[in-house]
Design a protein around this motif. Structure first.
Motif, short mmCIF file in Angstrom:
data_model
loop_
_atom_site.label_atom_id
_atom_site.label_comp_id
_atom_site.label_asym_id
_atom_site.label_seq_id
_atom_site.Cartn_x
_atom_site.Cartn_y
_atom_site.Cartn_z
N ASP A 284 0.85 -1.18 0.00
CA ASP A 284 0.00 0.00 0.00
C ASP A 284 0.89 1.24 0.00
O ASP A 284 1.69 1.43 0.92
CB ASP A 284 -0.90 -0.02 1.24
N ALA A 285 0.78 2.08 -1.02
CA ALA A 285 1.62 3.27 -1.14
C ALA A 285 1.41 4.21 0.04
O ALA A 285 2.35 4.88 0.48
CB ALA A 285 1.33 4.00 -2.45
N ARG A 286 0.21 4.26 0.58
CA ARG A 286 -0.05 5.14 1.75
C ARG A 286 0.74 4.65 2.97
O ARG A 286 1.20 5.45 3.77
CB ARG A 286 -1.54 5.17 2.07
N LEU A 287 0.91 3.33 3.08
CA LEU A 287 1.72 2.82 4.19
C LEU A 287 3.20 3.10 3.95
O LEU A 287 3.94 3.42 4.88
CB LEU A 287 1.48 1.32 4.38
N LEU A 288 3.64 2.98 2.69
CA LEU A 288 5.04 3.27 2.38
C LEU A 288 5.39 4.73 2.68
O LEU A 288 6.49 5.02 3.11
CB LEU A 288 5.34 2.97 0.91
N THR A 289 4.44 5.62 2.44
CA THR A 289 4.69 7.05 2.69
C THR A 289 4.31 7.46 4.11
O THR A 289 4.41 8.63 4.45
CB THR A 289 3.90 7.92 1.69
N GLY B 87 2.02 10.35 4.46
CA GLY B 87 2.41 11.55 3.72
C GLY B 87 2.22 11.34 2.23
O GLY B 87 1.42 10.52 1.80
N ASP B 88 2.99 12.11 1.45
CA ASP B 88 2.88 11.94 0.00
C ASP B 88 4.21 11.56 -0.66
O ASP B 88 4.29 11.48 -1.88
CB ASP B 88 2.29 13.19 -0.66
N MET B 89 5.27 11.31 0.15
CA MET B 89 6.55 10.93 -0.42
C MET B 89 7.23 9.85 0.43
O MET B 89 7.05 9.81 1.64
CB MET B 89 7.48 12.13 -0.53
N ILE C 219 3.14 10.55 -4.29
CA ILE C 219 1.72 10.45 -4.59
C ILE C 219 1.25 11.85 -4.98
O ILE C 219 1.40 12.79 -4.21
CB ILE C 219 0.91 9.93 -3.37
N THR C 220 0.71 11.99 -6.17
CA THR C 220 0.25 13.30 -6.65
C THR C 220 -1.10 13.66 -6.04
O THR C 220 -1.76 12.82 -5.42
CB THR C 220 0.12 13.32 -8.18
N ARG C 221 -1.53 14.89 -6.24
CA ARG C 221 -2.84 15.33 -5.75
C ARG C 221 -3.96 14.55 -6.42
O ARG C 221 -5.03 14.39 -5.86
CB ARG C 221 -3.05 16.82 -6.04
N LEU D 267 0.92 7.74 -8.88
CA LEU D 267 2.27 7.52 -8.35
C LEU D 267 3.33 7.93 -9.35
O LEU D 267 3.21 7.66 -10.54
CB LEU D 267 2.47 6.03 -8.00
N ILE D 268 4.38 8.56 -8.84
CA ILE D 268 5.54 8.90 -9.65
C ILE D 268 6.77 8.39 -8.92
O ILE D 268 6.95 8.65 -7.73
CB ILE D 268 5.64 10.44 -9.85
N LEU D 269 7.61 7.65 -9.64
CA LEU D 269 8.84 7.13 -9.08
C LEU D 269 10.00 7.76 -9.84
O LEU D 269 10.09 7.64 -11.06
CB LEU D 269 8.91 5.60 -9.21
#
Length: 79
Positions: free
Chosen positions: A45-50, A53-55, A69-71, A75-77
């Motif tokens: 889960d990207a939200r858990l990785l961040t 937050g958003d980075m 994570i953009t608005r 996702l941008i890597l």
């Protein structure tokens, strides 16, 4: 009382011969055809990785990448 003609509804199963179907539908059916079984992949889960937050920074073989994570929720890597 006035009677109203309604079009017949189609059932969930298709009984039309394949040649009478829309070619785009046939193409989509072919794309969805089951293939060889793919082993399940890890899901993160990207939200858990961040951490809410958003980075997040991700390290791979001595290189550090930034996951953002953009608005719009994409996702941008970047390196």
């Amino acid at each position: 009382m006035q009677m109203i003609d309604r079009p017949a509804t189609r059932s969930a199963t298709r009984t039309d011969p394949p040649e009478s179907r829309d070619p785009r539908e046939a193409r989509q059916t072919r794309l969805r055809a089951p293939g060889p079984q793919v082993p399940s992949l890890p899901l993160h889960d990207a939200r858990l990785l961040t951490e809410g937050g958003d980075m997040a920074r991700i390290a791979l073989d001595g290189q550090v990448y930034t996951l953002r994570i953009t608005r719009q929720g994409k996702l941008i890597l970047t390196k």
